[in-house]
Each structure stands twice: as C-alpha cells, then as structure tokens.
Design a protein around this motif. Structure first.
Motif, mmCIF file in Angstrom:
data_model
loop_
_atom_site.group_PDB
_atom_site.id
_atom_site.type_symbol
_atom_site.label_atom_id
_atom_site.label_comp_id
_atom_site.label_asym_id
_atom_site.label_seq_id
_atom_site.Cartn_x
_atom_site.Cartn_y
_atom_site.Cartn_z
ATOM 1 N N MET A 1 42.571 9.115 11.793
ATOM 2 C CA MET A 1 41.183 8.965 12.190
ATOM 3 C C MET A 1 40.909 7.509 12.554
ATOM 4 S SD MET A 1 39.278 11.296 9.273
ATOM 5 C CE MET A 1 37.702 11.231 10.111
ATOM 6 N N LYS A 2 40.071 7.311 13.569
ATOM 7 C CA LYS A 2 39.662 5.965 13.945
ATOM 8 C C LYS A 2 38.593 5.468 12.977
ATOM 9 C CE LYS A 2 40.712 6.443 18.879
ATOM 10 N NZ LYS A 2 40.171 6.410 20.260
ATOM 11 N N VAL A 3 38.387 4.154 12.977
ATOM 12 C CA VAL A 3 37.500 3.543 11.997
ATOM 13 C C VAL A 3 36.083 4.114 12.079
ATOM 14 C CG1 VAL A 3 36.914 1.581 13.491
ATOM 15 C CG2 VAL A 3 36.739 1.356 11.013
ATOM 16 N N LYS A 4 35.583 4.370 13.283
ATOM 17 C CA LYS A 4 34.226 4.924 13.438
ATOM 18 C C LYS A 4 34.156 6.327 12.851
ATOM 19 C CE LYS A 4 30.000 4.887 15.158
ATOM 20 N NZ LYS A 4 29.550 6.254 14.849
ATOM 21 N N VAL A 6 35.992 7.503 10.375
ATOM 22 C CA VAL A 6 36.020 7.368 8.916
ATOM 23 C C VAL A 6 34.655 6.922 8.410
ATOM 24 C CG1 VAL A 6 37.050 6.156 6.968
ATOM 25 C CG2 VAL A 6 38.484 6.863 8.877
ATOM 26 N N ALA A 7 34.049 5.971 9.096
ATOM 27 C CA ALA A 7 32.738 5.468 8.695
ATOM 28 C C ALA A 7 31.699 6.577 8.698
ATOM 29 C CB ALA A 7 32.310 4.331 9.614
ATOM 30 N N ASP A 8 31.720 7.405 9.738
ATOM 31 C CA ASP A 8 30.767 8.517 9.838
ATOM 32 C C ASP A 8 31.041 9.568 8.759
ATOM 33 O OD1 ASP A 8 29.588 7.313 11.990
ATOM 34 O OD2 ASP A 8 30.642 8.520 13.503
ATOM 35 N N LEU A 9 32.305 9.824 8.477
ATOM 36 C CA LEU A 9 32.675 10.814 7.466
ATOM 37 C C LEU A 9 32.200 10.402 6.079
ATOM 38 C CD1 LEU A 9 34.359 13.337 6.551
ATOM 39 C CD2 LEU A 9 36.300 11.764 6.312
ATOM 40 N N VAL A 14 31.083 0.553 9.572
ATOM 41 C CA VAL A 14 32.360 0.110 10.142
ATOM 42 C C VAL A 14 32.679 -1.281 9.625
ATOM 43 C CG1 VAL A 14 33.500 -0.584 12.284
ATOM 44 C CG2 VAL A 14 32.163 1.532 12.220
ATOM 45 N N ARG A 15 31.638 -2.108 9.475
ATOM 46 C CA ARG A 15 31.843 -3.475 8.979
ATOM 47 C C ARG A 15 32.438 -3.473 7.576
ATOM 48 N NH1 ARG A 15 33.925 -7.118 8.411
ATOM 49 N NH2 ARG A 15 33.277 -9.224 7.912
ATOM 50 N N THR A 16 32.018 -2.510 6.753
ATOM 51 C CA THR A 16 32.569 -2.416 5.403
ATOM 52 C C THR A 16 34.058 -2.119 5.442
ATOM 53 O OG1 THR A 16 30.472 -1.674 4.434
ATOM 54 C CG2 THR A 16 32.478 -1.115 3.229
ATOM 55 N N LEU A 17 34.468 -1.195 6.311
ATOM 56 C CA LEU A 17 35.884 -0.861 6.445
ATOM 57 C C LEU A 17 36.674 -2.046 6.983
ATOM 58 C CD1 LEU A 17 35.583 2.777 7.826
ATOM 59 C CD2 LEU A 17 36.457 2.098 5.585
#
Length: 246
Positions: A1-4, A6-9, A14-17
């Motif tokens: 999964m791309k960072v966005k 994962v962030a949405d999930l 995204v900044r936290t990741l």
C-alpha cells in the motif's frame, strides 16, 4: 500500500507516517524509483503495534526501542495491550458512572456521598512498582519495601545520600563507553547499593535500567545529575547484566 492509502486506512496523517519513517520507527519495506513509500503487510502489523503503544501513552522513543528489540514478541505484546486496555476500560466505565451519578445529584434526583464523587479516580499507585511487580513478581519489590520501612529517618537520609553520591559518581563517567572498565566499576557499585535493600536479579537490574528511559519523569530525575546519565546507566546496566550471566 502507498503512504496515502495507509493514512486513509488508519485515519492518521501522511505527515505522521513520514515522521515515523524519518525517526526509524516504521520504515516501509520498499521505496519506488519515484520515491513512493510502499508498505507491506508486516509494516501494517508493526504500525498496529505502534498505535497500541501510543494509545497507552508510550513515547515514540520508547516504542522504537521496544519493537526493534530482537526479543520483542508480538503475541506477548498484544496480550499485554489487551490486559492494560481492559484495566483502562474498567476505570473509564467507573468514571462515566460517577459522571451519571453527579448529574443526577445536581438535578436533585439522588443524593451522592463524598466517596461516590471521587469513584474512578486513582492517583495512589506507583507506576514503577506496578511495572516491577508485573515483570518480575512481588518478592523483589516486597523485600525492598520491607527493608526500607524498617529504616529510621537517620538511616533513610544516609541511604538517600548514598544514592545521590552514586549518581554523581556515575555522572562523572557518563561520556565513557558503557562497556569500559570504569563504567562497569561504577555500575557495579550501583548494583551493590540496590541489592542492599532489595533482591535484584540480572533480569530485574537490566529491566530497571530500561525503565529509566521508558518514563520521562524517571529520566528527568536522573539527568539532574548530568544530561544523558539515564541513557548511559541503561546501557551500562544492560552490559553488566549480560556479564552476570557468564
């Protein structure tokens, strides 16, 4: 999964990741040529662990140390998360019940005793003692408390001064390699002092050093004797404990 994705999930930014990646807490298994972070299933499992620890109030620095430790066991950690969250849930339920009773009391629909007004609040427990009991059993803690309670005020002052003197002695060598002879000599003095009122095994001694960093209040108190002392003591205590095994 791309960072966005994962962030949405997970419902975090995204900044936290990106921050987790930058500090080495959660590094994605793959980065494409275009610079996109790609997270694997294992990455997601690790992220879940991180968020459980965050929910329980652990600082990021401590979480990194825990999950990157070779001895870290995910199953054991999940069982501990569950146990701690259930205790937290129990306290929250009691606090909610206290709020409901307070609202009824304010409306004049029921009388509330002074004791009921503070049900669910608990500031009396010692977090260090609780963790010690959880990890190493009751005996070492009970032995230490018994010996301390038996001391007179004069003995307690002398004991406190011995503590402070040992901290000052360790602070003098805190910039040395924790494995150096002088470092291990000073840590041996600390081990002997602790065992003059307790019964610390090598595992307990190493674990105590880890707690010096796990709780920021502990770190702050120790670092009053010299910045970086808590980290130095943790590392030197771990080396000393390994030596005790031989």
């Amino acid at each position: 999964m791309k960072v966005k994705e994962v962030a949405d999930l997970v419902c975090i930014s995204v900044r936290t990741l990106h921050h987790y990646d930058e500090i080495g807490l959660l590094t994605p298994d793959e980065v494409t040529e275009a610079g996109y972070r790609i997270y694997s299933e294992e990455n997601l499992e690790n992220l879940q662990q991180i968020l459980f620890f965050r929910e329980l109030g652990f600082p990021l620095k401590r979480i990194k140390e825990i999950i990157h430790d070779p001895s870290f066991n995910k199953t054991e950690a999940l069982e501990l998360h569950k146990s701690m969250l259930m205790k937290k849930q129990e306290q929250l339920n009691q606090l909610i019940d206290t709020i409901d009773k307070t609202l009824l009391n304010m409306k004049g629909e029921r009388q509330m005793s002074d004791k009921e007004k503070f049900a669910g609040f608990d500031f009396s427990s010692n977090p260090y003692e609780a963790e010690a009991r959880e990890r190493w059993g009751n005996k070492a803690v009970d032995d230490a408390n018994t010996k301390l309670n038996e001391k007179s005020q004069k003995e307690m002052r002398q004991f406190q001064e011995a503590f402070n003197e040992t901290f000052r002695s360790l602070a003098e060598v805190r910039h040395e390699d924790p494995t150096a002879a002088i470092s291990q000599e000073r840590i041996h003095e600390w081990y002997v002092l602790l065992n003059s009122f307790g019964n610390y095994s090598k595992k307990a001694f190493k674990g105590l050093g880890e707690m010096y960093i796990a709780d920021e209040r502990f770190t702050k108190n120790i670092d009053q004797f010299g910045e970086g002392l808590a980290v130095f003591m943790r590392d030197a205590m771990a080396v000393y404990a390994e030596g005790l095994k031989k």
